[in-house]
Design an enzyme around this catalytic site. Sequence first.
Site, PDB file in Angstrom:
ATOM      1  N   SER A 227      19.995 -55.202 -13.414  1.00  0.00           N
ATOM      2  CA  SER A 227      20.499 -53.933 -12.869  1.00  0.00           C
ATOM      3  C   SER A 227      19.902 -52.778 -13.665  1.00  0.00           C
ATOM      4  O   SER A 227      19.576 -52.935 -14.846  1.00  0.00           O
ATOM      5  CB  SER A 227      22.018 -53.875 -13.002  1.00  0.00           C
ATOM      6  OG  SER A 227      22.376 -53.679 -14.360  1.00  0.00           O
ATOM      7  N   ASP A 228      19.774 -51.617 -13.020  1.00  0.00           N
ATOM      8  CA  ASP A 228      19.554 -50.422 -13.826  1.00  0.00           C
ATOM      9  C   ASP A 228      20.820 -50.248 -14.667  1.00  0.00           C
ATOM     10  O   ASP A 228      21.872 -50.831 -14.367  1.00  0.00           O
ATOM     11  CB  ASP A 228      19.271 -49.197 -12.946  1.00  0.00           C
ATOM     12  CG  ASP A 228      18.572 -48.097 -13.741  1.00  0.00           C
ATOM     13  OD1 ASP A 228      18.618 -48.151 -14.996  1.00  0.00           O
ATOM     14  OD2 ASP A 228      17.993 -47.176 -13.148  1.00  0.00           O
ATOM     15  N   TRP A 229      20.709 -49.437 -15.710  1.00  0.00           N
ATOM     16  CA  TRP A 229      21.798 -49.368 -16.694  1.00  0.00           C
ATOM     17  C   TRP A 229      23.090 -48.794 -16.068  1.00  0.00           C
ATOM     18  O   TRP A 229      23.101 -47.687 -15.597  1.00  0.00           O
ATOM     19  CB  TRP A 229      21.323 -48.564 -17.895  1.00  0.00           C
ATOM     20  CG  TRP A 229      20.654 -49.396 -18.978  1.00  0.00           C
ATOM     21  CD1 TRP A 229      20.898 -49.297 -20.326  1.00  0.00           C
ATOM     22  CD2 TRP A 229      19.681 -50.450 -18.862  1.00  0.00           C
ATOM     23  NE1 TRP A 229      20.141 -50.226 -21.018  1.00  0.00           N
ATOM     24  CE2 TRP A 229      19.389 -50.936 -20.157  1.00  0.00           C
ATOM     25  CE3 TRP A 229      19.039 -51.052 -17.780  1.00  0.00           C
ATOM     26  CZ2 TRP A 229      18.485 -51.984 -20.402  1.00  0.00           C
ATOM     27  CZ3 TRP A 229      18.137 -52.095 -18.011  1.00  0.00           C
ATOM     28  CH2 TRP A 229      17.878 -52.540 -19.305  1.00  0.00           C
TER      29      TRP A 229
END
Length: 744
Positions: A227-229
């Site tokens: 995932s993106d952060w």
Amino acid sequence: MEKNIDKILKELTLKEKASLLSGGDFWQTEAVERLDIPSIFLVDGPHGVRYVADRHHADPAKKATCFPTAVNLAASWDLAIIEKVAAALAEEAKALGVDVLLGPGINIKRSPLGGRNFEYFSEDPFLSARLAVKFIRTVQKNGIGTSLKHYTANNQEYKRFSIDAQIDERPLREIYLAAFEKVVKEANPWTIMAAYNQINGDFATENEYLLKDILRDEWGHDNLIVSDWWAVHNRVKALKAGLDLEMPGPDPVNDQKIVEAVEAGELAEEKVDESVTRILDLILKAQSTTKEKNELPAAEHHQLAREVAAETIILLKNQGDLLPLTEAKLEEKESLLVVGELAEEVRYQGIGSSQVNPTRLDTHYQALEDKFSEQLKLHYTPGYSSEAEREENENLKEKALREAENKDYVIIYAGLPDKVEAEGYDRDDMQLPEAQNQLIKEIAAANPNIIVVLNNGSAVDLREWIDNVSAVIEAGLPGQAGALALADIIAGEVNPSAKLAESYPLQLEDNPSYLNFPGSSGTVRYGEGIYIGYRYYDKKNQELLFPFGYGLSYTEFAYRALEAPDHLEAGEKLKVKVLIENTGLFKGKEIVQLYISQNNPGLDRPPKELKAFGKIELDAGEKQWLELEVDHQDLAYYHPDAGWIVEADQFKIMIGASSRDIKFTEEIQVESRQRLKALTAETPLEDWLADPLGKKAVTEVLSSEQIEEAGFFKPWPIYRLHFFAADQVSLEEIEEILDIYRDL
Ligand code: BGC
């Protein structure tokens, strides 16, 4: 850690497995000490390694080389350049103990206002894909992982964590997924990063259609999806959709939700095992490369950053050959005035997660001083200040005007302030700061020998003064050694060769996303469909400030000849040769572009689509053939009913020095075994004629007069023709058409 993943899986408890599915901290995966499973490091790195040990970013990142940003790298159109940078990044990652670089970013530049445009390559998926494939293959060949990001349609910063990008199937596939598709299939990235935003109602991290149906099942991506952060919302849904690793971590709440879902029978443990397997596999791959053995070769890489930057800086205007300032030209000259706060406070990269702590940073003024002080007396005045109020800027301008009056040359460093284009913020408009525009305009009126150097990460509106200055250089955000590269170019030691990887419209209102960007009420509609960038400007025949693919050189190139076949069999590679001659006085490099268009597509297609490019270096007076190749499948467009389809049809091949400077156009008959849909006796004659194979069958049997006579009957099923127009078309002829079509 031992290599047998199946054995490790059997030994892990469900809780331990779930814990592996979120990070161990901000930048690392979780470790399981009991089983000797180590954590690995994933840090940002599209143009330099950004190793920040502290999750709150209180410590500066460790020092690393800041190479030119993606906007610059793309302007090189040069795979050898990408290869050099990627290999150097891998080397620095190894030296710093980093396992996976979070990059490259290949989102498409939909609007010039996109705050992260500087981190992305282009408005064109083909160019983006070619560059990213080379980048990823090189980094990974050197034992470091990559994270292809942000999957997908992360084309704006406004409401970036929640915006729902509403995109029809064709533009989604043909524009926003196309580069990802090519890169996944050709470069097999170790990880792919799912974006923050939603696409057609589902978050990118939880989007089963995008993650499972397309990325995994259709394209065969079997590596990790991260995932993106903080982009994960519903952890179980995300896992089911195919997202393996949640970052950052740890996230005990979400880990527990996974455990509970398995225990409640809502989530199959095999699904958990699949994702844990991918994480273990990534850890194993990372472990096979030895890290932290070597010193970071800072001096050598600074030199490389300089060489690379020189390939990424674009000469936009050079009236009367004002540039380069060669020794011979300077013999009679005495003075050079350098104007602009940015000459001292250089802008060389963008703000946000890609920000590198450079090993060294050169300023423009010093670089010019080193280059020219033997022949010219250099002067400096700031001319404007990004922090100052209007009145102070007026005073700075007046001072600069006085100084400019009696100087032989004036170089003005202009550009966008840091805070104007940054991760997290889109720009409000395409303007440079008003104080800079005013300054350039007024100096230009006082002294014609003006060179404007621009530092910005995306298209800017230059109409206020472009006609009044002699030379303009687009330096982009060229990395820590950009100032040295620019001085090399200004002095003519390097001949500029870069070209724009995005269109510069005259004004923001001309951009196709204008009415729909950045959306409202939580959604953004991609109403312009496939017509983005030059695809749109060409279709509208819109005047541009600078077109896609444009850039000048100190020399001239003549396109002497094109050798291209007039026929292409299904599955065959299209191979063409272009003869280029350097007719000017300097050695130089030319970027040659190949565009195609299809004459009678089943669905409307843009007038030009980039399908190949090459760069050739020639001495003054030298002439050489450049070979370009296009895969048959790259002639395809995406049809919502048929998928990617190459239709048998007549195509145009266009060879250009830019998208608006086409030197040769050749027609070619392309064969294909793919069919849009089967035509039958019930299909209207007009649809037969619109289908390339159908048309072929019809025109083999009927003369153009017969077809014309049928005029009024074209909307009717073809078999009706012999009732309505029996005197012109016989039943036998219709049967013959059907037979021929069946055998095509
Ligand atoms: C950015 C990513 C980046 C990540 C880690 C996010 O905010 O969107 O591009 O890789 O942070 O720094």
